[in-house]
Each structure stands twice: as structure tokens, then as C-alpha cells.
Design a protein around this motif. Structure first.
Motif, PDB file in Angstrom:
ATOM      1  N   GLU A  24       0.855  -1.238   0.044  1.00  0.00           N
ATOM      2  CA  GLU A  24       0.038   0.013  -0.224  1.00  0.00           C
ATOM      3  C   GLU A  24       0.893   1.187   0.075  1.00  0.00           C
ATOM      4  OE1 GLU A  24      -3.279   0.894  -0.076  1.00  0.00           O
ATOM      5  OE2 GLU A  24      -3.600  -1.034  -0.928  1.00  0.00           O
ATOM      6  N   MET A  25       1.995   1.289   0.758  1.00  0.00           N
ATOM      7  CA  MET A  25       2.745   2.232   0.958  1.00  0.00           C
ATOM      8  C   MET A  25       3.641   2.834  -0.408  1.00  0.00           C
ATOM      9  SD  MET A  25       4.156   2.545   4.862  1.00  0.00           S
ATOM     10  CE  MET A  25       4.230   0.943   5.093  1.00  0.00           C
ATOM     11  N   LEU A  26       3.913   1.499  -0.962  1.00  0.00           N
ATOM     12  CA  LEU A  26       4.718   1.589  -2.279  1.00  0.00           C
ATOM     13  C   LEU A  26       3.830   2.307  -3.382  1.00  0.00           C
ATOM     14  CD1 LEU A  26       6.882  -1.524  -2.740  1.00  0.00           C
ATOM     15  CD2 LEU A  26       7.653   0.730  -2.538  1.00  0.00           C
ATOM     16  N   PHE A  27       2.489   1.775  -3.376  1.00  0.00           N
ATOM     17  CA  PHE A  27       1.472   2.400  -4.246  1.00  0.00           C
ATOM     18  C   PHE A  27       1.291   3.759  -3.850  1.00  0.00           C
ATOM     19  CE2 PHE A  27      -3.090   3.395  -5.039  1.00  0.00           C
ATOM     20  CZ  PHE A  27      -3.110   3.055  -6.514  1.00  0.00           C
ATOM     21  N   ASP A  28       1.013   4.240  -2.677  1.00  0.00           N
ATOM     22  CA  ASP A  28       0.958   5.658  -2.303  1.00  0.00           C
ATOM     23  C   ASP A  28       2.080   6.449  -2.804  1.00  0.00           C
ATOM     24  OD1 ASP A  28      -1.666   5.061  -1.287  1.00  0.00           O
ATOM     25  OD2 ASP A  28      -0.703   4.958   0.709  1.00  0.00           O
ATOM     26  N   LEU A  29       3.434   5.967  -2.675  1.00  0.00           N
ATOM     27  CA  LEU A  29       4.530   6.726  -2.770  1.00  0.00           C
ATOM     28  C   LEU A  29       4.647   6.891  -4.450  1.00  0.00           C
ATOM     29  CD1 LEU A  29       7.197   5.275  -0.612  1.00  0.00           C
ATOM     30  CD2 LEU A  29       6.426   7.415  -0.721  1.00  0.00           C
ATOM     31  N   SER A  30       3.992   6.135  -5.216  1.00  0.00           N
ATOM     32  CA  SER A  30       4.099   6.188  -6.849  1.00  0.00           C
ATOM     33  C   SER A  30       3.038   7.141  -7.124  1.00  0.00           C
ATOM     34  CB  SER A  30       3.941   4.915  -7.442  1.00  0.00           C
ATOM     35  OG  SER A  30       2.539   4.364  -7.308  1.00  0.00           O
ATOM     36  N   ASP A  31       2.001   7.507  -6.617  1.00  0.00           N
ATOM     37  CA  ASP A  31       1.066   8.596  -6.746  1.00  0.00           C
ATOM     38  C   ASP A  31       1.604   9.918  -6.748  1.00  0.00           C
ATOM     39  OD1 ASP A  31      -1.244  10.379  -7.071  1.00  0.00           O
ATOM     40  OD2 ASP A  31      -2.329   9.187  -5.455  1.00  0.00           O
ATOM     41  N   GLN A  32       1.678  10.444  -7.984  1.00  0.00           N
ATOM     42  CA  GLN A  32       2.513  11.855  -8.165  1.00  0.00           C
ATOM     43  C   GLN A  32       1.640  12.991  -7.781  1.00  0.00           C
ATOM     44  OE1 GLN A  32       5.549  12.130  -8.986  1.00  0.00           O
ATOM     45  NE2 GLN A  32       5.595   9.995  -9.112  1.00  0.00           N
ATOM     46  N   ARG A  33       0.194  12.750  -7.412  1.00  0.00           N
ATOM     47  CA  ARG A  33      -0.679  13.770  -6.962  1.00  0.00           C
ATOM     48  C   ARG A  33      -0.503  14.180  -5.502  1.00  0.00           C
ATOM     49  NH1 ARG A  33      -6.073  11.029  -8.366  1.00  0.00           N
ATOM     50  NH2 ARG A  33      -4.742   9.126  -7.255  1.00  0.00           N
ATOM     51  N   LEU A  34      -0.007  13.227  -4.891  1.00  0.00           N
ATOM     52  CA  LEU A  34       0.243  13.579  -3.278  1.00  0.00           C
ATOM     53  C   LEU A  34       1.283  14.586  -3.043  1.00  0.00           C
ATOM     54  CD1 LEU A  34       0.461   9.895  -1.857  1.00  0.00           C
ATOM     55  CD2 LEU A  34      -1.616  11.424  -1.667  1.00  0.00           C
ATOM     56  N   ASP A  35       1.174  15.215  -1.925  1.00  0.00           N
ATOM     57  CA  ASP A  35       1.832  16.385  -1.591  1.00  0.00           C
ATOM     58  C   ASP A  35       3.389  15.625  -1.190  1.00  0.00           C
ATOM     59  OD1 ASP A  35       2.628  19.302  -0.843  1.00  0.00           O
ATOM     60  OD2 ASP A  35       2.186  18.518   1.619  1.00  0.00           O
ATOM     61  N   HIS A  36       4.553  16.617  -1.432  1.00  0.00           N
ATOM     62  CA  HIS A  36       5.880  16.336  -1.092  1.00  0.00           C
ATOM     63  C   HIS A  36       5.834  15.854   0.417  1.00  0.00           C
ATOM     64  CE1 HIS A  36       9.986  16.062  -1.240  1.00  0.00           C
ATOM     65  NE2 HIS A  36      10.094  16.957  -0.159  1.00  0.00           N
ATOM     66  N   ASP A  37       5.416  16.579   1.331  1.00  0.00           N
ATOM     67  CA  ASP A  37       5.444  16.345   2.841  1.00  0.00           C
ATOM     68  C   ASP A  37       4.784  14.911   3.045  1.00  0.00           C
ATOM     69  OD1 ASP A  37       6.921  18.604   3.128  1.00  0.00           O
ATOM     70  OD2 ASP A  37       4.880  19.840   3.657  1.00  0.00           O
ATOM     71  N   ILE A  38       3.750  14.754   2.548  1.00  0.00           N
ATOM     72  CA  ILE A  38       2.857  13.525   2.692  1.00  0.00           C
ATOM     73  C   ILE A  38       3.417  12.261   2.197  1.00  0.00           C
ATOM     74  CG2 ILE A  38       0.785  12.032   1.960  1.00  0.00           C
ATOM     75  CD1 ILE A  38      -0.683  14.868   2.000  1.00  0.00           C
ATOM     76  N   ARG A  39       4.084  12.506   0.955  1.00  0.00           N
ATOM     77  CA  ARG A  39       5.269  11.407   0.530  1.00  0.00           C
ATOM     78  C   ARG A  39       6.354  11.137   1.424  1.00  0.00           C
ATOM     79  NH1 ARG A  39       4.906  10.403  -5.219  1.00  0.00           N
ATOM     80  NH2 ARG A  39       7.002  10.505  -5.228  1.00  0.00           N
ATOM     81  N   ASN A  40       6.987  12.350   1.852  1.00  0.00           N
ATOM     82  CA  ASN A  40       8.177  12.035   2.931  1.00  0.00           C
ATOM     83  C   ASN A  40       7.738  11.279   4.049  1.00  0.00           C
ATOM     84  OD1 ASN A  40      10.157  13.124   1.260  1.00  0.00           O
ATOM     85  ND2 ASN A  40       9.815  15.378   2.440  1.00  0.00           N
ATOM     86  N   ALA A  41       6.322  11.570   4.814  1.00  0.00           N
ATOM     87  CA  ALA A  41       5.927  10.909   5.876  1.00  0.00           C
ATOM     88  C   ALA A  41       5.659   9.431   5.582  1.00  0.00           C
ATOM     89  CB  ALA A  41       4.527  11.639   6.374  1.00  0.00           C
ATOM     90  N   ILE A  42       5.125   9.221   4.343  1.00  0.00           N
ATOM     91  CA  ILE A  42       4.908   7.731   3.947  1.00  0.00           C
ATOM     92  C   ILE A  42       6.342   7.025   3.957  1.00  0.00           C
ATOM     93  CG2 ILE A  42       4.136   6.336   2.172  1.00  0.00           C
ATOM     94  CD1 ILE A  42       2.152   8.472   1.357  1.00  0.00           C
TER      95      ILE A  42
END
Length: 76
Positions: A24-42
Motif C-alpha cells: 500500500e505504501m509503495l502504491f501511495d509513493l508512486s502517486d504523483q498527486r500527493l503532496d511532498h510532505d505526505i510522501r516524505n511521511a509515507i
């Protein structure tokens, strides 16, 4: 440090839960729409869960979830 004892069924369940969480986290990290801060937290959470998984998973399985530390840039 804490220690825990699990029976075989519980170990299999923990393995399953951690793998699904990593997926799930790999999927979320591949989502380019997510904010940079959220991607860092993930990414930070991914690192923690990955280290938990790596303690008992076979090396072949660990390599499936290993990732480089470079977070793709978000295009604006």
C-alpha cells in the motif's frame, strides 16, 4: 527493545499484514498527486515497517520491497 513470542500462525499473519502495508505504501509513493510532505511521511513510515519485515522475512522476499532512498520529484 521489546520481545514478543508468536506461534507459527501468528507469524504468517504478521508477515501478511506487513507485506500488504508495504504494498500500500509503495502504491501511495508512486502517486504523483500527493503532496511532498505526505510522501516524505509515507517514506519514513515505509522505512520503519520495512525494517520490521526484514527481521524475519527471507532475503528473496526482502529484495522485493527494498527501494532506493530517492523520492521522485513531483512535477508542477
Amino acid at each position: 527493545m521489546l520481545g514478543m513470542l508468536f506461534n507459527e500462525k501468528e507469524c504468517k499473519e504478521l508477515d501478511y499484514v506487513l507485506r500488504k502495508e508495504l504494498d500500500e505504501m509503495l502504491f501511495d509513493l508512486s502517486d504523483q498527486r500527493l503532496d511532498h510532505d505526505i510522501r516524505n511521511a509515507i517514506a519514513n513510515r515505509y522505512k520503519t515497517v520495512f525494517h520490521m519485515y526484514a527481521r524475519f522475512a527471507p532475503k528473496k522476499e526482502i529484495s522485493k520491497y527494498a527501494r532506493n532512498n530517492i523520492t521522485p520529484r513531483i512535477k508542477h
